[in-house]
Design an enzyme around this catalytic site. Structure first.
Site, PDB file in Angstrom:
ATOM      1  N   GLY A   1       6.496  21.736   6.087  1.00  0.00           N
ATOM      2  CA  GLY A   1       5.295  21.520   6.557  1.00  0.00           C
ATOM      3  C   GLY A   1       5.106  22.089   8.104  1.00  0.00           C
ATOM      4  O   GLY A   1       6.110  22.332   8.748  1.00  0.00           O
TER       5      GLY A   1
ATOM      6  N   ALA B   1       8.849  13.452   6.923  1.00  0.00           N
ATOM      7  CA  ALA B   1       7.558  14.079   7.382  1.00  0.00           C
ATOM      8  C   ALA B   1       6.638  14.675   5.979  1.00  0.00           C
ATOM      9  O   ALA B   1       5.719  15.339   6.234  1.00  0.00           O
ATOM     10  CB  ALA B   1       7.679  15.296   8.382  1.00  0.00           C
TER      11      ALA B   1
ATOM     12  N   LYS C   1      -5.296   8.055  11.153  1.00  0.00           N
ATOM     13  CA  LYS C   1      -6.257   7.644   9.859  1.00  0.00           C
ATOM     14  C   LYS C   1      -5.445   6.681   9.246  1.00  0.00           C
ATOM     15  O   LYS C   1      -6.231   6.022   8.516  1.00  0.00           O
ATOM     16  CB  LYS C   1      -6.084   8.872   9.077  1.00  0.00           C
ATOM     17  CG  LYS C   1      -6.810   9.957   9.800  1.00  0.00           C
ATOM     18  CD  LYS C   1      -6.859  11.319   8.912  1.00  0.00           C
ATOM     19  CE  LYS C   1      -7.664  12.307   9.501  1.00  0.00           C
ATOM     20  NZ  LYS C   1      -6.977  12.827  11.117  1.00  0.00           N
TER      21      LYS C   1
ATOM     22  N   THR D   1     -18.528  19.101  11.262  1.00  0.00           N
ATOM     23  CA  THR D   1     -18.917  18.069  10.567  1.00  0.00           C
ATOM     24  C   THR D   1     -20.225  17.172  10.968  1.00  0.00           C
ATOM     25  O   THR D   1     -21.223  16.858  10.482  1.00  0.00           O
ATOM     26  CB  THR D   1     -17.935  17.108   9.905  1.00  0.00           C
ATOM     27  OG1 THR D   1     -17.336  16.421  10.923  1.00  0.00           O
ATOM     28  CG2 THR D   1     -17.082  17.869   9.030  1.00  0.00           C
TER      29      THR D   1
ATOM     30  N   GLU E   1     -14.460  10.204   6.301  1.00  0.00           N
ATOM     31  CA  GLU E   1     -14.285  10.854   7.715  1.00  0.00           C
ATOM     32  C   GLU E   1     -14.806   9.980   8.779  1.00  0.00           C
ATOM     33  O   GLU E   1     -16.018   9.238   8.566  1.00  0.00           O
ATOM     34  CB  GLU E   1     -14.798  12.214   7.671  1.00  0.00           C
ATOM     35  CG  GLU E   1     -14.309  12.878   9.134  1.00  0.00           C
ATOM     36  CD  GLU E   1     -14.587  14.573   9.022  1.00  0.00           C
ATOM     37  OE1 GLU E   1     -13.953  15.248   9.535  1.00  0.00           O
ATOM     38  OE2 GLU E   1     -15.759  14.774   8.357  1.00  0.00           O
TER      39      GLU E   1
END
Length: 642
Positions: A294, A370, A416, A479, A556
């Site tokens: 990743g 990870a 988050k 957004t 979000e």
């Protein structure tokens, strides 16, 4: 005239051109000798009896001079690329020819005054060299005329190299330098005048410049950021030459122009790493990275390799991602004095028995976890897989580490996870709680987690998305006009994760200093402007690219946070803080995980959702979005109307 010469040079066979050069040089040598005698005797009517000695002298001089030119490669040089090397070759050849003329005339006792060879040398250099340089200049001018004009910002060594490379190439024509140093302004570098920055826009309009190319060498990031701020309203596209490190290592060529690096655009100055902390859990140890293919996992591997571990275990679910990172790391090892053994393994972090076998057989000492699904919309649409991978992948990997007596286990977390409003954030907070609970048990494994925000250039980052949208002509999608995010480069994030893991004592939650937040709409606007385009809006209805606001996605936030509470303290590293947050013990955590695991196995979406709501993670999901006001000490949530 230009076109006539150009056609001859391009359409005449190479052999014919070489033969013509030989004949011209032979005649030129005879003519040079004649003119040297005429200048010496001050008459063009030479009353000299041509004897065998004079003929022998001329023949030997012609033959040996042409032989020297052939040996020195003068006739192999392509005329339009001839420059300083050709001049040096001609000068050397003429000097040898002068010596040969002097020697042969003395040997054959021919009638040539002593001063004639010296005069001959000057005349021969002009006759043999001048036509070549004149033709090259005409051809060069013809080629340059059809290349788009560019301006080089920076008249130092890097700028000189870039100009030289562009003059030799076929893509761009540098027409001037811009430099902020008053001492350089007004001077001539590589045939180009150096102007102050105030002349830039005038030059762009007058000379139809398409690009401004940064050649700032190894200047600081703050300086580069200041230059970019000044170039934001420039009407030409701004690009940069590769770094000197990439050029010297062979990764890039001087002329391989690049888009402006986003870290330069943001002006974030990375903190110099503490190399003792970097190597503490890695050097001469067996290290394992999950999710090694990743964006974060692969950079962790790159940074780990530099610290020379005895062995690096690459665990990855995706075959191509594993192949790619293994290939890259192998090349890095071959090009350095590193003797690290690479062990690429396909596998899922959800298979605990597989993890135990790997960790035990390889005698793993440090794990960097990870492996995670981190794309908010995708995890929202794939709740079961998101929870399985992020929560149970972490718990099973951690349990395997305890069983096999791994010394250090570091979880890569996210901002988050703080007061999550989406499944991805909730699952990562559950993973944090799981490690905190396990850290309270009796075992030898030291658990820690590192929480940080967005990284530049990672998969799913807005930066590559914006670049792609700009190349396609827009619109650039944002957004919300007020959305802000913290940004950090992937190498810096990976280095700080490794350093934070070395500071762990058990159950630590580390928070990285992400610097100043960035307004995403402003970032989009700056990227458009530095591409040489105008933002299309109400004030500029005829602009090039529109910024389109699509609305916040489910879950979000406008503002991301890194801290749950206010109890935070510093560490020995200026960019790493440790947070003192509430946690639960392992029996309590088990009671939460068991029904969640069962719900995932049975695909009971409502039960999964309810389990996350009941967990002590402050999960606040609704169809409406929530905004976090980070300016208040006690965080409040403001519901937005859909």
């Amino acid at each position: 005239m230009h076109d006539f010469i150009n056609n001859i040079l391009h359409n005449t066979p190479r052999t014919a051109k070489r033969l013509f050069s030989l004949i011209y040089d032979a005649i030129g040598i005879v003519l040079s000798l004649y003119l040297a005698l005429a200048l010496r005797l001050e008459t063009t009517q030479l009353e000299i009896e041509i004897t065998t000695e004079e003929v022998a002298t001329i023949f030997v001089t012609i033959f040996i001079t042409l032989t020297c030119f052939i040996k020195m490669g003068l006739y192999r040089a392509i005329l339009r690329y001839m420059a300083g090397h050709a001049v040096t070759t001609i000068a050397t050849g003429v000097a040898l020819s002068t010596i040969i003329l002097t020697t042969s005339s003395f040997y054959f006792q021919s009638f040539i005054p002593r001063s004639v060879p010296l005069i001959y040398g000057f005349v021969a250099f002009i006759i043999l060299g001048a036509p070549r340089l004149i033709i090259r200049g005409l051809v060069h001018k013809q080629i340059q005329r059809y290349k788009p004009a560019v301006i080089i910002y920076g008249a130092g060594q890097s700028g000189y190299q870039l100009a030289h490379s562009l003059f030799s190439g076929a893509e761009y024509r540098p027409i001037a330098f811009i430099d902020d140093n008053p001492k350089k302004q007004g001077s001539i570098v590589h045939g180009l005048r150096v102007y102050p920055r105030t002349h830039l826009e005038q030059l762009i309009r007058a000379r139809k410049v398409v690009k401004v190319l940064l050649a700032l060498g190894e200047t600081s990031r703050s300086t580069r950021h200041q230059v970019l701020l000044e170039l934001e309203d420039c009407s030409a596209q701004v690009q940069s030459m590769p770094s000197m490190q990439d050029i010297s290592s062979g990764k890039a060529k001087v002329s391989e122009l690049q888009d402006i690096k986003i870290e330069d655009l943001l002006g974030r100055i990375p903190v110099t790493p503490d190399y003792q902390l970097l190597s503490s859990c890695i050097k001469h140890k067996v290290v394992m990275v999950t999710g090694a293919g990743g964006s974060i996992g692969s950079e962790l591997c790159r940074q780990i390799i530099k610290q020379k571990p005895a062995k690096l275990i690459l665990l990855e679910l995706n075959e191509f991602a594993l192949y790619s990172i293994e290939k890259e790391l192998k090349l890095s090892i071959e090009n350095s004095d590193i003797e690290t053994e690479l062990v690429p393994l396909l596998g899922s972090v959800q298979r605990q028995r597989r993890l135990e076998i790997i960790m035990k057989s390889q005698q793993v000492e440090t794990v960097y976890h990870a492996a995670a699904y981190k794309h908010v919309p995708l995890v929202e649409a794939n709740i079961v897989e998101g929870v399985r991978n992020n929560v149970f992948g972490t718990s099973r990997c951690a349990r395997a580490a305890i069983i096999t007596k791994v010394k250090n286990f570091v979880l890569v977390s996210t901002d988050k996870a703080v007061r999550p409003t989406n499944i991805m954030g909730a699952s990562k907070r559950m993973a944090e709680l799981t490690l905190q609970a396990m850290a309270q048990e009796e075992h030898s494994t030291i658990f820690s987690m590192v929480r940080f925000g967005n990284v530049l250039g990672s998969s799913g980052s807005v930066v590559p998305l914006f670049r792609d949208q700009i190349k396609k002509g827009g619109p650039v999608t944002v957004t919300h006009p007020d959305i802000i995010r913290y940004f950090m480069t992937i190498p810096e994030a990976a280095q700080l994760v490794i350093q934070a893991g070395s500071l762990a004592k058990g159950g630590d939650v580390f928070v990285l200093d992400m610097g100043q937040p960035v307004k995403i709409a402003d970032l989009a606007e700056r990227m458009i402007k530095l591409s040489g385009l105008e933002v299309k809006n109400k004030d500029e209805p005829f602009g090039d690219i529109e910024i389109k606001y699509t609305g916040l996605r489910p879950g979000e936030k406008l503002f991301e946070e890194l801290l749950i509470g206010e109890n935070v303290s510093g560490t020995v590293h200026p960019s790493i803080m440790t947070a003192d947050e509430e946690f639960v013990d392992w029996p309590t955590m088990q009671k939460m995980l068991s029904p969640l695991d069962e719900s995932c196995r049975e695909y009971l979406y409502d039960d999964i959702f309810q389990a996350l709501l009941n967990a002590p993670i402050n999960f606040r999901p609704e169809n409406s979005h929530y905004v976090t006001d980070t300016h208040e000490a006690d965080t409040t949530y403001l519901k937005l109307v859909k």
